[in-house]
Design a protein around this motif. Sequence first.
Motif, PDB file in Angstrom:
ATOM      1  N   HIS A  72     -36.698   7.705  25.025  1.00 16.34           N
ATOM      2  CA  HIS A  72     -35.481   8.501  24.885  1.00 16.34           C
ATOM      3  C   HIS A  72     -34.512   8.103  26.001  1.00 16.34           C
ATOM      4  N   LEU A  73     -33.297   7.775  25.631  1.00 15.33           N
ATOM      5  CA  LEU A  73     -32.264   7.436  26.603  1.00 15.33           C
ATOM      6  C   LEU A  73     -31.064   8.343  26.421  1.00 15.33           C
ATOM      7  N   ARG A  74     -30.496   8.767  27.544  1.00 20.17           N
ATOM      8  CA  ARG A  74     -29.246   9.501  27.548  1.00 20.17           C
ATOM      9  C   ARG A  74     -28.348   8.875  28.614  1.00 20.17           C
ATOM     10  N   ASP A  75     -27.198   8.370  28.161  1.00 16.54           N
ATOM     11  CA  ASP A  75     -26.191   7.821  29.074  1.00 16.54           C
ATOM     12  C   ASP A  75     -26.737   6.683  29.938  1.00 16.54           C
ATOM     13  N   PHE A  76     -27.608   5.884  29.356  1.00 18.06           N
ATOM     14  CA  PHE A  76     -28.121   4.706  30.054  1.00 18.06           C
ATOM     15  C   PHE A  76     -27.362   3.479  29.564  1.00 18.06           C
ATOM     16  N   ARG A  77     -26.597   2.887  30.423  1.00 20.57           N
ATOM     17  CA  ARG A  77     -25.770   1.721  30.107  1.00 20.57           C
ATOM     18  C   ARG A  77     -24.962   1.973  28.824  1.00 20.57           C
ATOM     19  N   SER A  78     -25.154   1.137  27.804  1.00 20.09           N
ATOM     20  CA  SER A  78     -24.348   1.266  26.583  1.00 20.09           C
ATOM     21  C   SER A  78     -24.878   2.333  25.637  1.00 20.09           C
ATOM     22  N   PRO A  90     -24.443   0.682  37.904  1.00 15.13           N
ATOM     23  CA  PRO A  90     -24.159   0.046  36.611  1.00 15.13           C
ATOM     24  C   PRO A  90     -25.057   0.529  35.470  1.00 15.13           C
ATOM     25  N   LEU A  91     -26.158   1.206  35.799  1.00 11.78           N
ATOM     26  CA  LEU A  91     -27.084   1.677  34.770  1.00 11.78           C
ATOM     27  C   LEU A  91     -26.581   2.944  34.080  1.00 11.78           C
ATOM     28  N   VAL A  92     -25.608   3.603  34.681  1.00  8.86           N
ATOM     29  CA  VAL A  92     -25.111   4.879  34.159  1.00  8.86           C
ATOM     30  C   VAL A  92     -23.928   4.615  33.231  1.00  8.86           C
ATOM     31  N   SER A 101     -20.156   9.014  32.909  1.00  5.93           N
ATOM     32  CA  SER A 101     -21.253   9.949  33.185  1.00  5.93           C
ATOM     33  C   SER A 101     -21.658   9.874  34.653  1.00  5.93           C
ATOM     34  N   ALA A 102     -22.252  10.939  35.137  1.00 11.31           N
ATOM     35  CA  ALA A 102     -22.702  10.985  36.524  1.00 11.31           C
ATOM     36  C   ALA A 102     -24.134  10.508  36.672  1.00 11.31           C
ATOM     37  N   SER A 103     -24.901  10.542  35.573  1.00 14.56           N
ATOM     38  CA  SER A 103     -26.305  10.145  35.652  1.00 14.56           C
ATOM     39  C   SER A 103     -26.792   9.665  34.294  1.00 14.56           C
ATOM     40  N   ASN A 149     -29.143   8.640  39.126  1.00 16.60           N
ATOM     41  CA  ASN A 149     -27.828   9.125  39.525  1.00 16.60           C
ATOM     42  C   ASN A 149     -26.952   7.976  40.003  1.00 16.60           C
ATOM     43  N   ALA A 150     -25.697   7.985  39.574  1.00 16.68           N
ATOM     44  CA  ALA A 150     -24.772   6.957  40.032  1.00 16.68           C
ATOM     45  C   ALA A 150     -24.588   7.033  41.546  1.00 16.68           C
TER      46      ALA A 150
END
Length: 404
Positions: free
Chosen positions: A7-13, A59-61, A65-67, A88-89
């Motif tokens: 599960h990914l949320r707001d990870f890169r693209s 760059p991963l965020v 988004s903040a995280s 977290n960024a």
Amino acid sequence: MFVRELHLRDFRSWQAVDLDLRPGPTVFTGRNGFGKTNLLEALFYLATLRSHRVSSDAPLVHSGSASALVTATVENEGRELTAELRINAEGANKASINRSPARRSRDLLGILRTVLFAPEDLSLVRGDPGDRRRFIDELVAQRGPRWVAARADYDRVLRQRSALLKTAAAALRRGGDQAESVISTLDVWDGQLADLGGQVTAARLQVLAELEPHFTRSYASIAPHSRPATLRYRPAGGVEVETATAESISEILTARLSDLRDKEIDRGMCLVGPHRDDIDIVLGTDVAKGFASHGESWSLALALRLGSVELTRAEGIEPVIMLDDVFAELDAKRREKLVEFTAGAEQLLITAAVADDIPGEIGGRRILVDVVEDADGRRSTVVGDESDSPPERVGEPVSGVSDE
């Protein structure tokens, strides 16, 4: 070992995606820049707490988004654990295991063991020493939290000692109490740096010694007519590491720090320690960097990864093998060897921009990745899932996959 859910949320693209995975091969296809590699990068980050592509977390965020949130449920011989990491960024990351907060992010290490093959692997042979240090440190890190605690502490002491060295020369010129304070503080930092540096180097030497026979055999199988390939640890600053014990290495580092103190103060930087060491990849009697041909370099890089898989298997763990668009980089012979080697993997995750780059012997599931661009921005999405069962038509909802 295999990943059952990702599960990914707001990870890169990826703004949001939920994937049900399973043992065997899964191939993610789609054009370059659509986010395929980001899926593998997320899993690699959970396994090692670092990206194989960038040195910082920002760059991963996902943009705006903040995280980012990465969650994976890993099954290993019937035991199931869910590892979750909020990246977290800015500021420290937060981890949890089975929904319970972990004390430190590094408590996640060891839950997921992976070996990632990527086009960037050529830098292991042709790149800077830092590329090879990261490679060996990733192998050390996956053995569990205690293996990386010394490295984290070493990096902290190194930063503080380096900051002191930058101001030491001026303080010594002024003399008096200020000079005495600098010298006494350096003595303290030297002791800590040598102690922690001995632990870091000893851990690297142990892993390197266990890896080398697997690497040598892997290279011989890929390039049977080439000269033998070996690995050699090369410490910086004229240090001779004659033994793998942390205590004896610490004593050697202490002596070298004392010998080099004047030069370090003059240059304002730390000249000795594991942060400056290198791993020589040797072909015959020659160091491969700057000597090996393009084909030999790819064979050596591939052997390092194949050897890493065998090293993990020797510990009784079948790692998740991830191939990031590497078939497009390999010739027919090396493709064949990689297919043969990964045929028995419990879980094989592959990305490919061109589906035809995947050898026909690799079956399994095909997941098509695309991008959506609207008022909310550009984001990756899954648009098709061709399983071993009759494939669904592209564009229809995919079971177990959400792009909310």
